[in-house]
Write a protein that holds these residues in place. Structure first.
Motif, PDB file in Angstrom:
ATOM      1  N   LEU A   8      -0.609   1.840   5.499  1.00 23.11           N
ATOM      2  CA  LEU A   8       0.824   1.333   5.377  1.00 23.11           C
ATOM      3  C   LEU A   8       1.306  -0.174   5.409  1.00 23.11           C
ATOM      4  CD1 LEU A   8       1.980   3.991   8.339  1.00 23.11           C
ATOM      5  CD2 LEU A   8       2.275   4.259   5.728  1.00 23.11           C
ATOM      6  N   GLU A   9       2.334  -0.587   4.877  1.00 20.87           N
ATOM      7  CA  GLU A   9       2.715  -2.029   4.956  1.00 20.87           C
ATOM      8  C   GLU A   9       3.888  -1.731   6.152  1.00 20.87           C
ATOM      9  OE1 GLU A   9       4.093  -3.010   1.178  1.00 20.87           O
ATOM     10  OE2 GLU A   9       1.998  -3.914   0.821  1.00 20.87           O
ATOM     11  N   ALA A  27      15.960   0.040   6.678  1.00 25.98           N
ATOM     12  CA  ALA A  27      15.806   0.712   5.438  1.00 25.98           C
ATOM     13  C   ALA A  27      14.710  -0.134   4.798  1.00 25.98           C
ATOM     14  CB  ALA A  27      17.174   0.867   4.571  1.00 25.98           C
ATOM     15  N   ALA A  28      14.203   0.422   3.755  1.00 24.05           N
ATOM     16  CA  ALA A  28      13.098   0.060   2.883  1.00 24.05           C
ATOM     17  C   ALA A  28      13.463  -0.984   1.999  1.00 24.05           C
ATOM     18  CB  ALA A  28      12.257   1.000   2.333  1.00 24.05           C
ATOM     19  N   THR A  83       6.979   3.683   3.573  1.00 19.74           N
ATOM     20  CA  THR A  83       6.387   5.066   3.435  1.00 19.74           C
ATOM     21  C   THR A  83       7.388   5.997   4.697  1.00 19.74           C
ATOM     22  OG1 THR A  83       4.342   4.388   2.958  1.00 19.74           O
ATOM     23  CG2 THR A  83       4.548   6.599   3.727  1.00 19.74           C
ATOM     24  N   PHE A  84       7.790   5.560   5.539  1.00 22.02           N
ATOM     25  CA  PHE A  84       8.635   6.415   6.360  1.00 22.02           C
ATOM     26  C   PHE A  84      10.064   6.062   6.800  1.00 22.02           C
ATOM     27  CE2 PHE A  84       3.865   7.061   7.568  1.00 22.02           C
ATOM     28  CZ  PHE A  84       3.936   8.551   7.670  1.00 22.02           C
ATOM     29  N   MET A 141       0.862  -1.327  -0.033  1.00 19.06           N
ATOM     30  CA  MET A 141      -0.024  -0.013   0.016  1.00 19.06           C
ATOM     31  C   MET A 141       0.969   1.180  -0.052  1.00 19.06           C
ATOM     32  SD  MET A 141      -2.897  -1.057   2.714  1.00 19.06           S
ATOM     33  CE  MET A 141      -3.926  -2.339   2.491  1.00 19.06           C
ATOM     34  N   THR A 142       0.323   2.331  -0.432  1.00 19.87           N
ATOM     35  CA  THR A 142       1.191   3.551  -0.421  1.00 19.87           C
ATOM     36  C   THR A 142       0.299   4.514   0.554  1.00 19.87           C
ATOM     37  OG1 THR A 142      -0.028   4.331  -2.366  1.00 19.87           O
ATOM     38  CG2 THR A 142       1.998   3.098  -2.596  1.00 19.87           C
ATOM     39  N   GLN A 143       0.720   5.749   0.625  1.00 23.76           N
ATOM     40  CA  GLN A 143       0.340   6.610   1.472  1.00 23.76           C
ATOM     41  C   GLN A 143      -0.853   7.390   0.843  1.00 23.76           C
ATOM     42  OE1 GLN A 143       2.994   9.608   2.813  1.00 23.76           O
ATOM     43  NE2 GLN A 143       1.534  10.434   4.720  1.00 23.76           N
ATOM     44  N   LYS A 144      -1.998   7.608   1.276  1.00 24.77           N
ATOM     45  CA  LYS A 144      -2.983   8.307   0.627  1.00 24.77           C
ATOM     46  C   LYS A 144      -3.398   9.408   1.217  1.00 24.77           C
ATOM     47  CE  LYS A 144      -4.389   3.753  -1.430  1.00 24.77           C
ATOM     48  NZ  LYS A 144      -5.819   2.761  -1.360  1.00 24.77           N
ATOM     49  N   LEU A 145      -2.941  10.736   0.973  1.00 23.46           N
ATOM     50  CA  LEU A 145      -3.278  11.830   1.699  1.00 23.46           C
ATOM     51  C   LEU A 145      -3.732  13.117   0.751  1.00 23.46           C
ATOM     52  CD1 LEU A 145      -1.135  11.554   4.770  1.00 23.46           C
ATOM     53  CD2 LEU A 145      -3.397  11.128   4.943  1.00 23.46           C
ATOM     54  N   PRO A 146      -4.352  13.632   0.672  1.00 23.22           N
ATOM     55  CA  PRO A 146      -5.768  13.557   1.484  1.00 23.22           C
ATOM     56  C   PRO A 146      -6.463  12.498   0.923  1.00 23.22           C
ATOM     57  CG  PRO A 146      -5.967  15.692   0.305  1.00 23.22           C
ATOM     58  CD  PRO A 146      -4.480  14.825  -0.125  1.00 23.22           C
TER      59      PRO A 146
END
Length: 437
Positions: A29-30, A359-360, A197-198, A1-6
């Motif tokens: 988030l994953e 790290a990702a 994402t983070f 999944m990816t960040q969905k904002l807004p």
């Protein structure tokens, strides 16, 4: 999944407090657990066989990391508390933030240690740092089993929050993912998390520098309130490692060596500590094993510098007495507690975060972060529930702690601060570099 904002939520969370724009946003988030997680269930320190990761536990972590990342922005502790309740609620005001978890892979649980045939003391698994995991090693004499840590768990995390709190919730998630974790002993690296994402995309120096620069949007400057952190004193990293477990061990080993390493924290030939605490406790209790006479009178006997690393501390002498009346043996077990506003506190959490920064791309860096918290100024030494007279007059920091022969602080911090000396040790002796945002 990816960040969905807004993204507008089709329905407001149940019992949510009304907001002027009546708009909520969703963060999806994953997340993966990349070092062993101990506990995380309803009972502290024990895994939950039904609900491996509890939304209420994550909410608690987010509340803490919201304070640590955003709390310094408020002029008073009252203002901070008011905003905290608006976001995370309290006993009378439900939080408008919804946390949902879906386990996509339960991971693997395995004991952190094993008991060799015919032995009474366990041996830790090869890549498990025993210096951190000792609370989970069990006790054969008391029939306490060795604890299992769960690693490799993956889950989808969905957070719904008011749009006006989006940046603050993002900051809390950023802090929790990278500097926190799940389960017990997260400040010592257990239950470390990774999230595309983070987390930093990789462990390359330029990537980390840019990642920390970008992190400024999550961090507020300002005051420090109470006993909880508001911001970072410093952040140190060491070069990327192929696996999080390797990076974790490197960070923990630096701390272990500074506190107890031969020639650093203790005499390499005699095995006696170079720190002031043993001599201080011997003086305060009046108990001393005859063969452990003062070491040439050079080590101070009026200080507890390691209190800066977190409290309480349990002191156990190998040849300790069975009671407080025996003078010809070293002291029996004692505990050191913080004194705040004249009252003994049960705990003052360590400002040190020592772990892997995942790290990702699956690699990791060794991380040492020092949270900005009020300094401990006074302590109380307790034995068998009795306060040992005079311990409140001992020093936590003193220039003298950095001058005597063999001092772990000597040449590393002239002000006598154990925390600052450890930072110097990590950078000069262990190759860590500061990447303060």
């Amino acid at each position: 999944m990816t960040q969905k904002l807004p993204t507008a939520c089709p329905a407001r969370p149940k019992n949510a407090k009304p907001y002027p724009d009546d708009l909520y946003e969703t963060l999806e988030l994953e997340v993966q657990v990349v070092t062993p997680m101990f506990g995380g269930g309803v009972v502290a320190g024990e895994p939950d066989p039904v609900t491996l990761i509890r939304p209420s536990s994550i909410r608690g972590h987010l509340r803490f990391w919201w304070r640590a990342t955003r709390g310094a922005a408020f002029a008073t502790a009252k203002d901070l508390k008011q905003r905290e309740v608006q976001i995370f609620g309290d006993t009378t005001n439900p939080s408008p933030v919804i946390v949902e978890v879906r386990i996509t892979s339960p991971g693997t649980a395995k004991p952190c240690a094993f008991l060799p045939p015919g032995k009474q003391f366990p041996k830790f698994a090869d890549d498990h740092p025993g210096y951190v995991l000792f609370p989970f090693q069990g006790n054969a004499k008391k029939n306490i089993p060795i604890s299992s840590g769960t690693n490799g768990t993956k889950f989808d995390l969905r957070i719904v929050c008011p749009s006006q709190a989006r940046d603050e919730v993002n900051a809390a998630v950023w802090g929790w993912i990278n500097f926190g974790g799940l389960g017990a002993r997260t400040r010592r690296g257990c239950g470390t998390l990774s999230c595309p994402t983070f987390s930093p995309s990789n462990g390359q120096p330029e990537t980390i520098r840019q990642w920390m620069l970008d992190a400024k949007k999550h961090l507020a400057d300002g005051a420090t309130f109470g006993l909880f952190p508001t911001g970072f004193h410093c952040v140190l990293v060491a070069s990327g490692e192929p696996k999080p477990m390797t990076a974790w061990n490197r960070a923990i080993n630096a701390f272990r060596d500074f506190r107890q390493g031969a020639g650093i924290g203790r005499n390499g030939t005699q095995g006696r500590s170079y720190w002031p605490e043993p001599e201080t406790i011997r003086r305060l209790t009046g108990q001393r094993l005859p063969k452990h006479q003062p070491q040439s009178g050079v080590i101070p006997n009026d200080g507890f510098p390691r209190a800066e690393f977190g409290l309480p501390i349990l002191f156990h002498f190998k040849d300790g007495a069975s009671d407080n009346r025996t003078q010809q043996k070293d002291p029996r077990e004692t505990e050191l507690y913080p004194i705040v506003n004249g009252q003994r506190c049960g705990r003052m959490a360590s400002p040190l975060v020592i772990k892997a920064l995942a790290a990702a791309d699956g690699t990791a860096l060794s991380l040492i972060a020092v949270l900005r918290t009020p300094s401990v100024e006074n302590v109380e030494l307790v034995s068998d529930r009795q306060v040992i007279h005079g311990s409140t007059n001992c020093h936590i920091r003193h220039e003298r702690f950095a001058t005597y022969e063999g001092s772990p602080l000597k040449g590393r911090n002239e002000n006598g601060s154990a925390i600052d000396a450890f930072i110097a040790f990590a950078t000069i002796d262990r190759g860590f570099k500061e990447v303060q945002p």
